[in-house]
Motif scaffolding. Structure first.
Motif, short mmCIF file in Angstrom:
data_model
loop_
_atom_site.label_atom_id
_atom_site.label_comp_id
_atom_site.label_asym_id
_atom_site.label_seq_id
_atom_site.Cartn_x
_atom_site.Cartn_y
_atom_site.Cartn_z
N UNK A 120 31.62 -53.41 -0.21
CA UNK A 120 30.34 -54.12 -0.35
C UNK A 120 29.21 -53.13 -0.65
N UNK A 121 29.21 -51.99 0.04
CA UNK A 121 28.20 -50.95 -0.21
C UNK A 121 28.32 -50.42 -1.63
N UNK A 122 29.57 -50.26 -2.11
CA UNK A 122 29.78 -49.76 -3.46
C UNK A 122 29.26 -50.74 -4.51
N UNK A 162 33.35 -39.58 -6.19
CA UNK A 162 33.63 -39.39 -4.77
C UNK A 162 32.67 -40.21 -3.93
N UNK A 163 33.03 -40.41 -2.69
CA UNK A 163 32.21 -41.16 -1.74
C UNK A 163 32.35 -40.52 -0.38
N UNK A 164 31.27 -40.55 0.39
CA UNK A 164 31.34 -40.02 1.75
C UNK A 164 30.47 -40.85 2.67
N UNK A 165 30.88 -40.91 3.92
CA UNK A 165 30.20 -41.70 4.94
C UNK A 165 29.52 -40.76 5.92
N UNK A 166 28.27 -41.04 6.24
CA UNK A 166 27.49 -40.17 7.11
C UNK A 166 26.84 -41.01 8.20
N UNK A 167 26.96 -40.54 9.44
CA UNK A 167 26.40 -41.25 10.58
C UNK A 167 25.56 -40.29 11.39
N UNK A 168 24.30 -40.66 11.63
CA UNK A 168 23.38 -39.79 12.37
C UNK A 168 22.65 -40.60 13.41
N UNK A 169 22.10 -39.87 14.40
CA UNK A 169 21.28 -40.52 15.42
C UNK A 169 22.10 -40.94 16.62
N UNK A 188 24.78 -38.81 -10.75
CA UNK A 188 24.12 -39.94 -10.10
C UNK A 188 24.60 -40.04 -8.66
N UNK A 189 23.66 -40.20 -7.74
CA UNK A 189 23.97 -40.37 -6.32
C UNK A 189 23.21 -41.58 -5.80
N UNK A 190 23.90 -42.44 -5.06
CA UNK A 190 23.28 -43.62 -4.46
C UNK A 190 23.67 -43.67 -3.00
N UNK A 191 22.68 -43.83 -2.11
CA UNK A 191 22.93 -43.97 -0.69
C UNK A 191 22.66 -45.39 -0.24
N UNK A 192 23.58 -45.98 0.52
CA UNK A 192 23.46 -47.37 0.98
C UNK A 192 23.52 -47.40 2.50
N UNK A 196 27.40 -42.76 0.78
CA UNK A 196 26.89 -42.09 -0.41
C UNK A 196 27.96 -42.10 -1.49
N UNK A 197 27.57 -42.56 -2.68
CA UNK A 197 28.49 -42.63 -3.81
C UNK A 197 27.97 -41.73 -4.92
N UNK A 198 28.89 -40.95 -5.53
CA UNK A 198 28.50 -39.98 -6.54
C UNK A 198 29.29 -40.19 -7.82
N UNK A 199 28.57 -40.17 -8.93
CA UNK A 199 29.17 -40.25 -10.25
C UNK A 199 28.83 -38.98 -11.03
N UNK A 200 29.78 -38.48 -11.79
CA UNK A 200 29.54 -37.36 -12.70
C UNK A 200 30.13 -37.75 -14.06
#
Length: 490
Positions: free
Chosen positions: A53-55, A70-77, A100-104, A86-90
């Motif tokens: 869904x995020x993608x 590539x895609x990576x998941x980040x959790x903070x706090x 291109x980078x998009x954070x959801x 975060x999804x990255x296209x090259x």
């Protein structure tokens, strides 16, 4: 020379001018208007978005149909977690690589960052952008309404560069990007330092980046009542900051589209008596960048005469490191861990650090202290001290309290590290010291105490006892802090 860093100036014709020396287009300020609300009111998803869904949301924002590289998941706090995919296209085209980078945000179902960049060339001589700034602003507004509907109707678009400064139009035409800026609003008023930026390519008309300095959802913004009139605020500003005449030179686009310096121009600008950042809208007090009343800060502490650390307190207070309450420093009171951490960070010229991961860096017996430090009033200062090695997680135990005192030996260790002697503090204990109770000083702290004693800072009582487990008073802390502030950076 007038202060030209934060306020408009006035030329000899009595007209306001901006930082390029051009008349300020006050009429252009009428372009400041709220971004229309989204067609569908924003609602957070009932449950966090899945990766797929995020993608799909990221693809829509980026205008892509292919799978990311590539895609990576980040959790903070801790209490208020931020969970981002975060999804990255090259990709490659005939001009080079495009990234291109998009954070959801999966909990809010929103785009929180977007960036697409590749090779860009300035427009050629005579070449014109294919899209106007007006069109770019419309694109930026629709991006907000589509991918940040939570902000639609709550943010205001700032005046265009062209309308507020026609002289910069030629400079803007050399670039391939329009920078569209928005500010966040609360109770009908702008929130300082909380902005959004949407950049739009003037040749393709597509969004090239998006960034937002979001507000903390926990912060309360009370109703704007009891506000003084603008005339009173202006009187307060002129009384505290004043005006000065001086020479100013500006940079303008030249015939070859290169920026060139203007002829000296005599202008009126804010003076330098006080570094006034704002006027308190309810009291009329001039405020500095930390929100402190400059007039109160300008009054010498009333309770330091005759104190052993009188000179140190006065000098540190004048530099804005120490704080007063009702004009008093209270040198005899015990200092808390939070106060000592804040003063050490300020004495070393470091900035508060909001993003320190307390729970991720604290383990073992120190782990229970992480939550206390994270929620402390001086949390950002603890974060800065920890990030820079002035304070270490191992300095805390399960019983540590940021609102409680710390031992004299522990503060001596913090001071030694702040001065750049952390490596010396870790060495085997071979540095001599004269204290009668030196056997009571822990091995971890002995070198720091001995070093500071050699520098004439850590002193004993009349019986030459250091009292390592004793508490640090605010006056004693000032003597240590003055040494920190005076020590060359290591």
């Amino acid at each position: 020379r007038p202060n030209t860093s934060s306020y408009p100036m006035m030329n000899q014709d009595g007209k306001l001018i901006d930082y390029s020396g051009q008349p300020l287009n006050v009429a252009g300020m009428s372009e400041m208007k709220l971004v229309p609300a989204a067609d569908k009111p924003y609602q957070a998803p009932a449950k966090p978005l899945s990766k797929e869904e995020a993608l799909q949301l990221a693809k829509a924002a980026a205008g892509r149909t292919d799978e990311p590289n590539n895609a990576n998941y980040n959790e903070q706090g801790a209490e208020q977690k931020s969970r981002i995919w975060n999804f990255n296209w090259q990709s490659q085209d005939d001009k080079g690589g495009i990234y291109t980078n998009v954070g959801v945000d999966v909990d809010r179902g929103l785009i929180v960052n977007y960036n697409s960049y590749g090779p860009q060339q300035p427009l050629k001589e005579g070449e014109q952008p294919k899209f106007t700034e007006t069109q770019a602003r419309a694109v930026a507004i629709e991006f907000i309404r589509s991918y940040r509907p939570d902000l639609s109707g709550k943010i205001m678009i700032m005046p265009s560069v062209e309308s507020s400064n026609p002289a910069m139009k030629a400079k803007l035409a050399q670039q391939q990007t329009y920078f569209v800026t928005f500010v966040m609003m609360k109770n009908g008023l702008r929130v300082a330092d909380h902005q959004l930026s949407v950049n739009v390519d003037n040749m393709t008309g597509k969004v090239s980046s998006f960034w937002a300095n979001d507000l903390d959802s926990k912060q309360a913004f009370p109703a704007a009542t009891g506000v003084i009139k603008p005339e009173a605020a202006m009187d307060a500003f002129l009384t505290s900051q004043g005006l000065e005449a001086g020479w100013a030179q500006f940079y303008l686009p030249g015939p070859s589209k290169q920026m060139q310096q203007s002829e000296p121009q005599l202008v009126w600008g804010p003076g330098t008596a006080l570094n006034v950042v704002a006027i308190d809208a309810k009291t009329g007090a001039p405020l500095d960048y930390q929100g402190r009343d400059l007039l109160q800060q300008g009054k010498r502490p009333t309770d330091i005469d005759g104190q052993p650390a009188e000179r140190e307190i006065e000098l540190l207070w004048a530099r804005g490191i120490l704080d007063l309450k009702d004009g008093k420093f209270n040198p005899g009171q015990t200092a808390t861990a939070g106060e000592l951490a804040r003063w050490l960070v300020m004495a070393r010229g470091m900035q508060p650090y909001m993003s320190y991961d307390f729970r991720g860096n604290f383990a073992g017996s120190a782990a229970p202290a992480a939550a206390k430090l994270e929620s402390a009033a001086d949390s950002a200062y603890f974060g800065a001290a920890l990030q820079n090695g002035v304070i270490l997680p191992e300095d805390f135990t399960a019983d540590s309290d940021p609102a409680a005192p710390v031992s004299r030996e522990l503060f001596a260790l913090w001071v030694a590290r702040a001065m750049g002697y952390g490596a010396v503090a870790k060495m085997p204990n071979h540095i001599a010291m004269p204290f009668a109770d030196q056997s009571k000083i822990g091995a971890k702290y002995a070198n720091a105490v001995a070093l500071l004693n050699g520098l004439g800072v850590a002193k004993g009582d009349q019986q030459t006892n250091f009292e390592p487990q004793g508490q640090v008073t605010r006056g004693e802390a000032a003597m240590f802090l003055f040494t920190v502030a005076s020590e060359p950076r290591r």
